[in-house]
Motif scaffolding. Structure first.
Motif, PDB file in Angstrom:
ATOM      1  N   VAL A  44       0.861  -1.175   0.000  1.00 27.75           N
ATOM      2  CA  VAL A  44       0.000   0.000   0.000  1.00 27.75           C
ATOM      3  C   VAL A  44       0.904   1.234   0.000  1.00 27.75           C
ATOM      4  O   VAL A  44       1.501   1.581   1.016  1.00 27.75           O
ATOM      5  N   VAL A  45       1.060   1.871  -1.156  1.00 31.17           N
ATOM      6  CA  VAL A  45       1.967   3.020  -1.249  1.00 31.17           C
ATOM      7  C   VAL A  45       1.262   4.330  -0.939  1.00 31.17           C
ATOM      8  O   VAL A  45       1.915   5.341  -0.674  1.00 31.17           O
ATOM      9  N   ARG A  46      -0.068   4.318  -0.969  1.00 33.30           N
ATOM     10  CA  ARG A  46      -0.797   5.542  -0.642  1.00 33.30           C
ATOM     11  C   ARG A  46      -2.210   5.185  -0.204  1.00 33.30           C
ATOM     12  O   ARG A  46      -2.870   4.345  -0.815  1.00 33.30           O
ATOM     13  N   LYS A  47      -2.664   5.788   0.870  1.00 31.66           N
ATOM     14  CA  LYS A  47      -4.048   5.659   1.332  1.00 31.66           C
ATOM     15  C   LYS A  47      -4.627   7.064   1.398  1.00 31.66           C
ATOM     16  O   LYS A  47      -4.101   7.932   2.098  1.00 31.66           O
ATOM     17  N   LEU A  68      -6.937   3.039  -1.968  1.00 28.12           N
ATOM     18  CA  LEU A  68      -5.622   2.454  -1.744  1.00 28.12           C
ATOM     19  C   LEU A  68      -4.912   2.346  -3.084  1.00 28.12           C
ATOM     20  O   LEU A  68      -5.478   1.829  -4.055  1.00 28.12           O
ATOM     21  N   GLU A  69      -3.691   2.834  -3.145  1.00 26.33           N
ATOM     22  CA  GLU A  69      -2.852   2.652  -4.322  1.00 26.33           C
ATOM     23  C   GLU A  69      -1.890   1.515  -4.014  1.00 26.33           C
ATOM     24  O   GLU A  69      -1.154   1.564  -3.023  1.00 26.33           O
ATOM     25  N   LEU A  70      -1.903   0.492  -4.854  1.00 20.67           N
ATOM     26  CA  LEU A  70      -1.141  -0.724  -4.616  1.00 20.67           C
ATOM     27  C   LEU A  70      -0.080  -0.903  -5.691  1.00 20.67           C
ATOM     28  O   LEU A  70      -0.357  -0.754  -6.882  1.00 20.67           O
ATOM     29  N   MET A  71       1.146  -1.245  -5.255  1.00 23.14           N
ATOM     30  CA  MET A  71       2.235  -1.545  -6.179  1.00 23.14           C
ATOM     31  C   MET A  71       2.858  -2.878  -5.798  1.00 23.14           C
ATOM     32  O   MET A  71       2.773  -3.302  -4.632  1.00 23.14           O
TER      33      MET A  71
END
Length: 322
Positions: free
Chosen positions: A11-14, A24-27
């Protein structure tokens, strides 16, 4: 019970997108490219407490380095949304499935009409990105309770397709509210309709279209929550495995998946609510009692497949292609 193949993501950004909605931005946890996906796809997300939920991808399908999902907090849910809001933190690692698509854009359509209510915007936002990129003819109607509960307002306003999106708010004046009867009053042979949102919104949109004469093949929809279909009148029935002839009893208080698993017969499952189609199984003999939201009315009427995670049997026995 088997589950779908998995990926490990960080999770790089919530981000808070609107009242009670976070994204949620997922990488990829190892920095690799993620599997490609198409507009309308979703992933299974494994959450704390052994919960697995399906969330639509809402970023541009051209992205190869990230997935984005958005989740509405629902305190009356079975715990998935609360886990996302209260337990998932930026920097956490999650296990997800590869993307799957049961809600794809119709490739031969000349025009697309996107109808969304609330958090149902997520797959349709991805569709809008794709349609705008390809120069397709479309418009989107986005209904919410209020502007404060409208996720991705800024993103839509800054997009190339902003002029094609019409916002409708329950707390606004009557003139701007979504009038489904007026919008869908005349079937258009070259137009396909896509619907996603709360069950009441979807039932109203689909019923309005059907009553107006829209053909079922023009209607595309995806439910993201299902009510329990258990009934006090549920009875036990038999499942016969076509490959061996073995017969297994399904008690009234167990699903087909649970009954088969107890005897070592595993079926791949995901949502266990009849939403995603992962467990779809061919029926050779017998009449299923369809309780899913995945199959179309025509597919259910054919009675040649069913979802053993939630559906049951109207006949004393079902013979399955297992």
């Amino acid at each position: 019970m088997r589950t779908a193949a998995t990926l490990h993501v960080r999770v790089v950004r919530k981000t808070t997108e609107a009242q009670d909605i976070v994204s949620l931005e997922l990488m990829d946890a190892d920095g690799q490219a993620l599997p490609a996906f198409t507009a309308g796809s979703h992933v299974d997300v494994h959450l704390p407490g052994g919960i697995t939920r399906q969330y639509s991808l809402c970023n541009d399908p051209r992205d190869t380095h990230r997935y984005q999902i958005a989740v509405l907090r629902d305190n009356a849910s079975r715990g998935g949304s609360v886990a996302v809001h209260d337990q998932i933190r930026q920097g956490d690692t999650l296990t997800i499935s590869a993307p799957r698509n049961h809600f794809a854009l119709a490739p031969q359509s000349h025009r697309h009409l996107l109808l969304t209510g609330g958090i149902g915007v997520t797959p349709l936002l991805c569709m809008a990105e794709e349609l705008a990129r390809t120069g397709a003819d479309f418009e989107m109607h986005y209904a919410t309770r209020s502007p404060q509960r409208t996720a991705f307002r800024q993103r839509i306003a800054a997009s190339a397709f902003a002029a094609r999106v019409h916002f409708h708010h329950d707390d606004g004046n009557a003139a701007q509210k979504l009038n489904l009867s007026a919008l869908l009053c005349k079937p258009e042979p070259d137009t396909h309709i896509y619907v996603c949102g709360p069950r009441g919104f979807m039932d109203a949109a689909l019923a309005t279209a059907r009553n107006a004469g829209w053909h079922e093949a023009q209607l595309h929809y995806e439910f993201f929550g299902a009510e329990s279909a258990k009934s006090d009148s549920d009875a036990g029935f038999e499942i016969q495995l076509a490959s061996s002839g073995r017969v297994i009893m399904v008690p009234r208080d167990q699903t087909v998946v649970q009954a088969l698993a107890a005897f070592g017969v595993d079926i791949m499952v995901s949502c266990e609510q009849g939403l995603c189609g992962t467990c779809l199984t061919r029926v050779i003999e017998g009449v299923p009692d369809h309780r899913d939201s995945f199959l179309t009315q025509e597919e259910q009427a054919a009675n040649d497949q069913f979802t053993p995670c939630c559906s049951r049997s109207r006949s004393p026995k079902l013979v399955l292609d297992l």
